[in-house]
Design a protein around this motif. Structure first.
Motif, PDB file in Angstrom:
ATOM      1  N   ASN A  22       0.805  -1.224   0.000  1.00 52.23           N
ATOM      2  CA  ASN A  22       0.000   0.000   0.000  1.00 52.23           C
ATOM      3  C   ASN A  22       0.840   1.277   0.000  1.00 52.23           C
ATOM      4  OD1 ASN A  22      -2.628  -1.154   0.009  1.00 52.23           O
ATOM      5  ND2 ASN A  22      -2.279  -1.756   2.124  1.00 52.23           N
ATOM      6  N   ALA A  23       2.160   1.155   0.073  1.00 47.26           N
ATOM      7  CA  ALA A  23       2.993   2.353   0.180  1.00 47.26           C
ATOM      8  C   ALA A  23       4.032   2.504  -0.922  1.00 47.26           C
ATOM      9  CB  ALA A  23       3.696   2.363   1.538  1.00 47.26           C
ATOM     10  N   VAL A  24       4.446   1.431  -1.551  1.00 46.48           N
ATOM     11  CA  VAL A  24       5.548   1.522  -2.519  1.00 46.48           C
ATOM     12  C   VAL A  24       5.075   1.986  -3.897  1.00 46.48           C
ATOM     13  CG1 VAL A  24       6.942  -0.204  -1.330  1.00 46.48           C
ATOM     14  CG2 VAL A  24       5.398  -0.932  -3.130  1.00 46.48           C
ATOM     15  N   ASP A  25       6.006   2.593  -4.631  1.00 47.79           N
ATOM     16  CA  ASP A  25       5.687   3.048  -5.982  1.00 47.79           C
ATOM     17  C   ASP A  25       5.802   1.900  -6.983  1.00 47.79           C
ATOM     18  OD1 ASP A  25       8.420   2.688  -6.493  1.00 47.79           O
ATOM     19  OD2 ASP A  25       8.864   4.818  -6.444  1.00 47.79           O
ATOM     20  N   HIS A  26       5.408   2.172  -8.206  1.00 49.86           N
ATOM     21  CA  HIS A  26       5.378   1.086  -9.193  1.00 49.86           C
ATOM     22  C   HIS A  26       6.776   0.592  -9.553  1.00 49.86           C
ATOM     23  CE1 HIS A  26       6.273   3.643 -12.667  1.00 49.86           C
ATOM     24  NE2 HIS A  26       6.171   2.598 -13.447  1.00 49.86           N
ATOM     25  N   ASP A  27       7.806   1.458  -9.480  1.00 57.01           N
ATOM     26  CA  ASP A  27       9.173   1.014  -9.757  1.00 57.01           C
ATOM     27  C   ASP A  27       9.633  -0.013  -8.723  1.00 57.01           C
ATOM     28  OD1 ASP A  27       9.367   2.656 -11.982  1.00 57.01           O
ATOM     29  OD2 ASP A  27      10.426   4.260 -10.921  1.00 57.01           O
ATOM     30  N   THR A  28       9.289   0.226  -7.462  1.00 62.06           N
ATOM     31  CA  THR A  28       9.664  -0.711  -6.405  1.00 62.06           C
ATOM     32  C   THR A  28       8.926  -2.032  -6.569  1.00 62.06           C
ATOM     33  OG1 THR A  28      10.075   1.155  -4.925  1.00 62.06           O
ATOM     34  CG2 THR A  28       9.828  -1.009  -3.900  1.00 62.06           C
ATOM     35  N   LEU A  29       7.655  -1.971  -6.935  1.00 65.64           N
ATOM     36  CA  LEU A  29       6.904  -3.209  -7.195  1.00 65.64           C
ATOM     37  C   LEU A  29       7.573  -4.020  -8.297  1.00 65.64           C
ATOM     38  CD1 LEU A  29       3.302  -1.735  -7.082  1.00 65.64           C
ATOM     39  CD2 LEU A  29       4.249  -3.403  -5.481  1.00 65.64           C
ATOM     40  N   MET A  30       7.965  -3.352  -9.360  1.00 69.48           N
ATOM     41  CA  MET A  30       8.606  -4.047 -10.483  1.00 69.48           C
ATOM     42  C   MET A  30       9.951  -4.636 -10.069  1.00 69.48           C
ATOM     43  SD  MET A  30       7.558  -1.357 -13.521  1.00 69.48           S
ATOM     44  CE  MET A  30       8.931  -1.815 -14.530  1.00 69.48           C
ATOM     45  N   ALA A  31      10.744  -3.873  -9.307  1.00 67.51           N
ATOM     46  CA  ALA A  31      12.083  -4.322  -8.932  1.00 67.51           C
ATOM     47  C   ALA A  31      12.069  -5.478  -7.938  1.00 67.51           C
ATOM     48  CB  ALA A  31      12.884  -3.153  -8.354  1.00 67.51           C
ATOM     49  N   PHE A  32      11.227  -5.386  -6.917  1.00 68.05           N
ATOM     50  CA  PHE A  32      11.274  -6.381  -5.850  1.00 68.05           C
ATOM     51  C   PHE A  32      10.342  -7.562  -6.038  1.00 68.05           C
ATOM     52  CE2 PHE A  32      13.461  -2.937  -3.813  1.00 68.05           C
ATOM     53  CZ  PHE A  32      14.502  -3.617  -3.212  1.00 68.05           C
ATOM     54  N   LEU A  33       9.245  -7.356  -6.729  1.00 67.89           N
ATOM     55  CA  LEU A  33       8.310  -8.465  -6.924  1.00 67.89           C
ATOM     56  C   LEU A  33       8.408  -9.052  -8.323  1.00 67.89           C
ATOM     57  CD1 LEU A  33       5.159  -7.078  -5.069  1.00 67.89           C
ATOM     58  CD2 LEU A  33       6.964  -8.580  -4.195  1.00 67.89           C
ATOM     59  N   ASP A  34       9.235  -8.426  -9.160  1.00 70.20           N
ATOM     60  CA  ASP A  34       9.435  -8.883 -10.533  1.00 70.20           C
ATOM     61  C   ASP A  34       8.118  -8.963 -11.300  1.00 70.20           C
ATOM     62  OD1 ASP A  34      11.026  -9.628 -12.701  1.00 70.20           O
ATOM     63  OD2 ASP A  34      10.794 -11.764 -12.275  1.00 70.20           O
ATOM     64  N   VAL A  35       7.274  -7.936 -11.123  1.00 73.57           N
ATOM     65  CA  VAL A  35       6.033  -7.844 -11.887  1.00 73.57           C
ATOM     66  C   VAL A  35       6.259  -6.884 -13.044  1.00 73.57           C
ATOM     67  CG1 VAL A  35       4.575  -8.360  -9.898  1.00 73.57           C
ATOM     68  CG2 VAL A  35       5.043  -5.989 -10.466  1.00 73.57           C
ATOM     69  N   ASP A  36       5.479  -7.029 -14.103  1.00 68.08           N
ATOM     70  CA  ASP A  36       5.657  -6.137 -15.241  1.00 68.08           C
ATOM     71  C   ASP A  36       5.040  -4.767 -14.956  1.00 68.08           C
ATOM     72  OD1 ASP A  36       2.869  -6.269 -15.790  1.00 68.08           O
ATOM     73  OD2 ASP A  36       3.152  -7.880 -17.238  1.00 68.08           O
ATOM     74  N   GLU A  37       5.324  -3.808 -15.823  1.00 70.22           N
ATOM     75  CA  GLU A  37       4.879  -2.434 -15.593  1.00 70.22           C
ATOM     76  C   GLU A  37       3.362  -2.324 -15.542  1.00 70.22           C
ATOM     77  OE1 GLU A  37       5.880   2.093 -17.022  1.00 70.22           O
ATOM     78  OE2 GLU A  37       6.621   0.429 -18.220  1.00 70.22           O
ATOM     79  N   GLN A  38       2.669  -3.059 -16.392  1.00 71.36           N
ATOM     80  CA  GLN A  38       1.207  -2.990 -16.418  1.00 71.36           C
ATOM     81  C   GLN A  38       0.604  -3.451 -15.090  1.00 71.36           C
ATOM     82  OE1 GLN A  38      -0.604  -5.196 -19.616  1.00 71.36           O
ATOM     83  NE2 GLN A  38      -2.659  -4.599 -19.035  1.00 71.36           N
ATOM     84  N   LEU A  39       1.114  -4.540 -14.541  1.00 70.53           N
ATOM     85  CA  LEU A  39       0.595  -5.040 -13.265  1.00 70.53           C
ATOM     86  C   LEU A  39       0.942  -4.083 -12.127  1.00 70.53           C
ATOM     87  CD1 LEU A  39      -0.971  -7.325 -11.906  1.00 70.53           C
ATOM     88  CD2 LEU A  39       1.206  -8.492 -11.543  1.00 70.53           C
ATOM     89  N   ALA A  40       2.159  -3.549 -12.131  1.00 73.47           N
ATOM     90  CA  ALA A  40       2.551  -2.587 -11.094  1.00 73.47           C
ATOM     91  C   ALA A  40       1.652  -1.357 -11.142  1.00 73.47           C
ATOM     92  CB  ALA A  40       4.015  -2.195 -11.281  1.00 73.47           C
ATOM     93  N   GLU A  41       1.364  -0.858 -12.330  1.00 77.10           N
ATOM     94  CA  GLU A  41       0.490   0.305 -12.460  1.00 77.10           C
ATOM     95  C   GLU A  41      -0.934  -0.010 -12.001  1.00 77.10           C
ATOM     96  OE1 GLU A  41       0.903   1.722 -16.480  1.00 77.10           O
ATOM     97  OE2 GLU A  41       2.894   2.551 -16.067  1.00 77.10           O
TER      98      GLU A  41
END
Length: 135
Positions: A22-41
């Motif tokens: 609930n607090a991290v930005d989409h770049d952090t989601l992509m980097a640490f969870l290895d999700v693609d940009e669409q899912l992070a957004e």
């Protein structure tokens, strides 16, 4: 360099291996969870609420993994152990202000517990100095 690519994700303060979904930005989601940009957004979009602006009264943070999976069906349930939904944890805060010609910035890392807030680091100065030190 590799360091420059990952430096903004590193901290000397972490003691666990989870991120607050609930607090991290989409770049952090992509980097640490290895999700693609669409899912992070989509994750970020889902928690912003109808106005699309973070930190307003209509935000809809995820309550738990079931809520996240219902609202973001493409999220991999196996990533559950790497995320938290708690508002407790470490946060980086940066604030700038200007009065007349004087501009100041402060940055800190705080640890938010159940009923207490602990400042773990604090720095003040001009924005360029803060950016140089915190990056």
């Amino acid at each position: 360099t590799v360091y420059e690519a990952v430096a903004r994700f590193l901290t000397a303060y972490a003691d666990d291996r989870t991120i607050n979904i609930n607090a991290v930005d989409h770049d952090t989601l992509m980097a640490f969870l290895d999700v693609d940009e669409q899912l992070a957004e989509e994750i970020v979009y889902q928690r912003l609420g109808p106005d699309g602006i973070a930190g307003t009264g209509d935000d809809t943070p995820f309550k738990d993994l079931s809520d996240l999976l219902a609202r973001v069906p493409g999220f991999n349930q196996a990533l559950g152990p790497y995320i938290t939904f708690s508002s407790r944890g470490r946060f980086y805060i940066q604030s700038s202000g200007k009065v007349g010609d004087i501009e100041r910035t402060c940055a800190c890392v705080v640890l938010l517990g159940d009923k207490n807030l602990t400042v773990q680091s604090w720095i003040e100065g001009d924005l360029a100095s803060i950016d140089l030190i915190t990056r």
